[in-house]
Structures are given as structure tokens and as C-alpha cells.
Design an enzyme around this catalytic site. Sequence first.
Site, PDB file in Angstrom:
ATOM      1  N   GLN A   1       8.931   3.785  -0.964  1.00 30.61           N
ATOM      2  CA  GLN A   1       9.118   2.567  -0.160  1.00 30.61           C
ATOM      3  C   GLN A   1      10.250   1.715  -0.743  1.00 30.61           C
ATOM      4  O   GLN A   1      11.131   1.239  -0.018  1.00 30.61           O
ATOM      5  CB  GLN A   1       7.805   1.774  -0.152  1.00 30.61           C
ATOM      6  CG  GLN A   1       7.958   0.335   0.311  1.00 30.61           C
ATOM      7  CD  GLN A   1       6.633  -0.402   0.391  1.00 30.61           C
ATOM      8  OE1 GLN A   1       5.893  -0.208   1.330  1.00 30.61           O
ATOM      9  NE2 GLN A   1       6.337  -1.270  -0.556  1.00 30.61           N
TER      10      GLN A   1
ATOM     11  N   LYS B   1       5.014   1.546  -7.938  1.00 30.24           N
ATOM     12  CA  LYS B   1       3.964   2.485  -7.498  1.00 30.24           C
ATOM     13  C   LYS B   1       4.358   3.070  -6.135  1.00 30.24           C
ATOM     14  O   LYS B   1       4.176   4.244  -5.866  1.00 30.24           O
ATOM     15  CB  LYS B   1       2.598   1.798  -7.397  1.00 30.24           C
ATOM     16  CG  LYS B   1       1.517   2.786  -6.951  1.00 30.24           C
ATOM     17  CD  LYS B   1       0.154   2.157  -6.906  1.00 30.24           C
ATOM     18  CE  LYS B   1      -0.031   1.250  -5.725  1.00 30.24           C
ATOM     19  NZ  LYS B   1      -0.136   1.950  -4.434  1.00 30.24           N
TER      20      LYS B   1
ATOM     21  N   GLN C   1       2.186  -0.149  10.105  1.00 28.23           N
ATOM     22  CA  GLN C   1       2.445   0.840   9.044  1.00 28.23           C
ATOM     23  C   GLN C   1       1.226   1.684   8.708  1.00 28.23           C
ATOM     24  O   GLN C   1       1.273   2.521   7.825  1.00 28.23           O
ATOM     25  CB  GLN C   1       2.998   0.157   7.790  1.00 28.23           C
ATOM     26  CG  GLN C   1       2.004  -0.713   7.028  1.00 28.23           C
ATOM     27  CD  GLN C   1       2.692  -1.469   5.899  1.00 28.23           C
ATOM     28  OE1 GLN C   1       3.423  -2.428   6.137  1.00 28.23           O
ATOM     29  NE2 GLN C   1       2.482  -1.031   4.664  1.00 28.23           N
TER      30      GLN C   1
ATOM     31  N   ARG D   1      -6.500  -0.462  -2.870  1.00 29.63           N
ATOM     32  CA  ARG D   1      -7.448   0.570  -2.430  1.00 29.63           C
ATOM     33  C   ARG D   1      -8.410   1.002  -3.546  1.00 29.63           C
ATOM     34  O   ARG D   1      -9.441   1.587  -3.252  1.00 29.63           O
ATOM     35  CB  ARG D   1      -6.704   1.791  -1.890  1.00 29.63           C
ATOM     36  CG  ARG D   1      -6.070   1.540  -0.535  1.00 29.63           C
ATOM     37  CD  ARG D   1      -5.459   2.809   0.019  1.00 29.63           C
ATOM     38  NE  ARG D   1      -4.903   2.604   1.339  1.00 29.63           N
ATOM     39  CZ  ARG D   1      -3.680   2.153   1.576  1.00 29.63           C
ATOM     40  NH1 ARG D   1      -2.877   1.857   0.580  1.00 29.63           N
ATOM     41  NH2 ARG D   1      -3.253   1.987   2.823  1.00 29.63           N
TER      42      ARG D   1
ATOM     43  N   LEU E   1      -4.767  -9.032  -3.168  1.00 30.28           N
ATOM     44  CA  LEU E   1      -3.886  -9.144  -4.352  1.00 30.28           C
ATOM     45  C   LEU E   1      -4.574  -8.708  -5.645  1.00 30.28           C
ATOM     46  O   LEU E   1      -5.758  -8.967  -5.848  1.00 30.28           O
ATOM     47  CB  LEU E   1      -3.400 -10.596  -4.492  1.00 30.28           C
ATOM     48  CG  LEU E   1      -2.642 -11.168  -3.289  1.00 30.28           C
ATOM     49  CD1 LEU E   1      -2.100 -12.551  -3.620  1.00 30.28           C
ATOM     50  CD2 LEU E   1      -1.514 -10.248  -2.847  1.00 30.28           C
TER      51      LEU E   1
ATOM     52  N   GLY F   1       6.832  -3.227  -6.176  1.00 37.22           N
ATOM     53  CA  GLY F   1       6.238  -2.438  -7.258  1.00 37.22           C
ATOM     54  C   GLY F   1       6.703  -0.990  -7.199  1.00 37.22           C
ATOM     55  O   GLY F   1       6.867  -0.419  -6.118  1.00 37.22           O
TER      56      GLY F   1
ATOM     57  N   HIS G   1       0.474  -7.166  -8.017  1.00 39.62           N
ATOM     58  CA  HIS G   1       1.168  -8.192  -7.219  1.00 39.62           C
ATOM     59  C   HIS G   1       1.521  -9.392  -8.100  1.00 39.62           C
ATOM     60  O   HIS G   1       2.598  -9.969  -7.992  1.00 39.62           O
ATOM     61  CB  HIS G   1       0.265  -8.706  -6.080  1.00 39.62           C
ATOM     62  CG  HIS G   1      -0.085  -7.676  -5.062  1.00 39.62           C
ATOM     63  ND1 HIS G   1      -1.354  -7.182  -4.924  1.00 39.62           N
ATOM     64  CD2 HIS G   1       0.677  -7.065  -4.118  1.00 39.62           C
ATOM     65  CE1 HIS G   1      -1.372  -6.305  -3.939  1.00 39.62           C
ATOM     66  NE2 HIS G   1      -0.153  -6.210  -3.425  1.00 39.62           N
TER      67      HIS G   1
HETATM   68  O1  PAF Z   1       3.861  -2.530  -0.164  1.00 39.26           O
HETATM   69  C1  PAF Z   1       3.272  -3.237   0.660  1.00 39.26           C
HETATM   70  O2  PAF Z   1       2.350  -3.958   0.332  1.00 39.26           O
HETATM   71  C2  PAF Z   1       3.734  -3.225   2.109  1.00 39.26           C
HETATM   72  O3  PAF Z   1       4.196  -1.986   2.494  1.00 39.26           O
HETATM   73  C3  PAF Z   1       4.767  -4.323   2.438  1.00 39.26           C
HETATM   74  C4  PAF Z   1       6.047  -4.122   1.640  1.00 39.26           C
HETATM   75  C5  PAF Z   1       4.181  -5.684   2.129  1.00 39.26           C
HETATM   76  C6  PAF Z   1       5.131  -4.281   3.928  1.00 39.26           C
HETATM   77  O4  PAF Z   1       4.042  -4.573   4.736  1.00 39.26           O
END
Ligand code: PAF
Length: 250
Positions: free
Chosen positions: A150, A146, A58, A184, A30, A144, A34
Amino acid sequence: MKIIKTIKELKETRRGILKSIGFVPTLGGLHDGHLSLIEESLKKTDTTFVSVFLNPTQFNNKKDLETYPAQIEDDISLLKKMNVDFVFTPNYEAMYPNGYDFQIKENNFSNLMEGEKRPGHFDGVLTVVMKLLQLIKPNQCFFGEKDYQQFLLIKKMCEEFFIDSEIIPMKTIREESGLALSSRNRKLTQDSFEKASLFYRELSSGEANEKIKEKLITHGFEVDYIYDYENRKFGAVYLDEVRLIDNVEV
Ligand code: PAF
């Protein structure tokens, strides 16, 4: 703050909650980005859930998963300080009782940009987010900007599957230099961290995509893509093997 690890306990807890629920799903590691989502949830809803689950489906790249800067103890103490109500920290078996046999797949927008460069990435994201939404059934769920691609895919998935949760985008939180906060970033050396701000600077320069690419390569970035979609310019680059993504409104 209550920490929940099992599906059984999560379901029992959820049944007892009648007030509004806000939810922030995370992979852990975090940072202030976040925290801004969590603050918004705490402000707008009566009960806030945060999930910390490093979702392996993922990650198309094993090394990226293994080196992801997870730090569960630090995350938990941060969440405690913020007075989050519930933290869900399941293991793989809890989230994938049938392995990865069932998946959510989008066949259009998910093939561009991140989806093109990271095959299977969005299948993993959409699948795990669908599972989490089914369990927590939040009124509002915060993401977010960023990860704007997604955000758009999750919003469309919820429309498509008639999920009642409102999917709320939140502004990208940046370093003073403009670099978008990301877990990251912790993998960058001090030198690369300083250089990384050039990514945002070039992306928002107003130059043509080819010119932006050229300049980033000259600065030492490896460019995955610079791409315009609707009213945004998206980019993904590598710096010292660390993958960074960002997008700006144009
Ligand atoms: O954005 C992320 O941190 C991830 O893709 C999520 C939405 C928690 C799904 O694992």
C-alpha cells in the site's frame, strides 16, 4: 482537539492553516502502530490531522468490513490524549458524493499479492487516499510499513499525479513475540493470538518460500501467499478466519 465531520468544515479549516501539516489516515481501531505514526507527525509538523474513516470501497469481503474492530469513542479519546489538532470523521456520503463512480486504478503492481487476493482493494485505497490528500493537502503523510505494498502504491500515485505531499514510511510496530500490530489482531482468540507470532517467525526464518508455506500450514495457518518483491518477503495468512499480513526485509 477539533472533530470535523463535513467537507465544508474541513475545507474552511484547511484554508486557515498556513503552517506545516502532517496527516495520518486510518480506518479506526487505533493501536500503538497508529500512535507511532501520529507521534511522528506531532514531532515533525506544526498541525496534525488524523482521519478515522472505515472506507467500505477497499473491503472486497463484506464480512471483513462488518467485523472490522471499529471503536470510534475509544479512538477519539486516545487522539485527544495525544493532543492531535484535528480529527476528520466523515460518513460515506461525504466521501463519495457520486457513489463510487470515480476511481483511481493502478494497473501493474496492484495486481500482485494483496491486489490479486483482494480484487478491488487497492482501487478503494488509492481512491480514498487521493480524496483525503486533495482535502487536507498535507506536507507529510505517514504510513506503516506493515502495509508496504500500500505504501509503495500511494507513493507512486503521488509521483504520478504530481501531489506535493511527502509520503513517509514508518517501521512496523510489533508485539514482543514479533507479531505485527494490527486492528485485526483483536479478532484473534487468546490461543490464535499466541500462535500468530509464528507467522513473523517463519517469514523471517530465511527459509525458501515453499518451506515457509509448508511450516505455516503445519502450524494451522491457511496461506494466501508468500512472495518476494524487491528486497522484501511479503506474506498473507488466515488464522481462525482472521487475515494477517506482514513483510520483512531480506
Ligand atoms: O491503511 C489503512 O488503514 C487504510 O488503507 C487507509 C490508508 C487509511 C485508507 O483507507
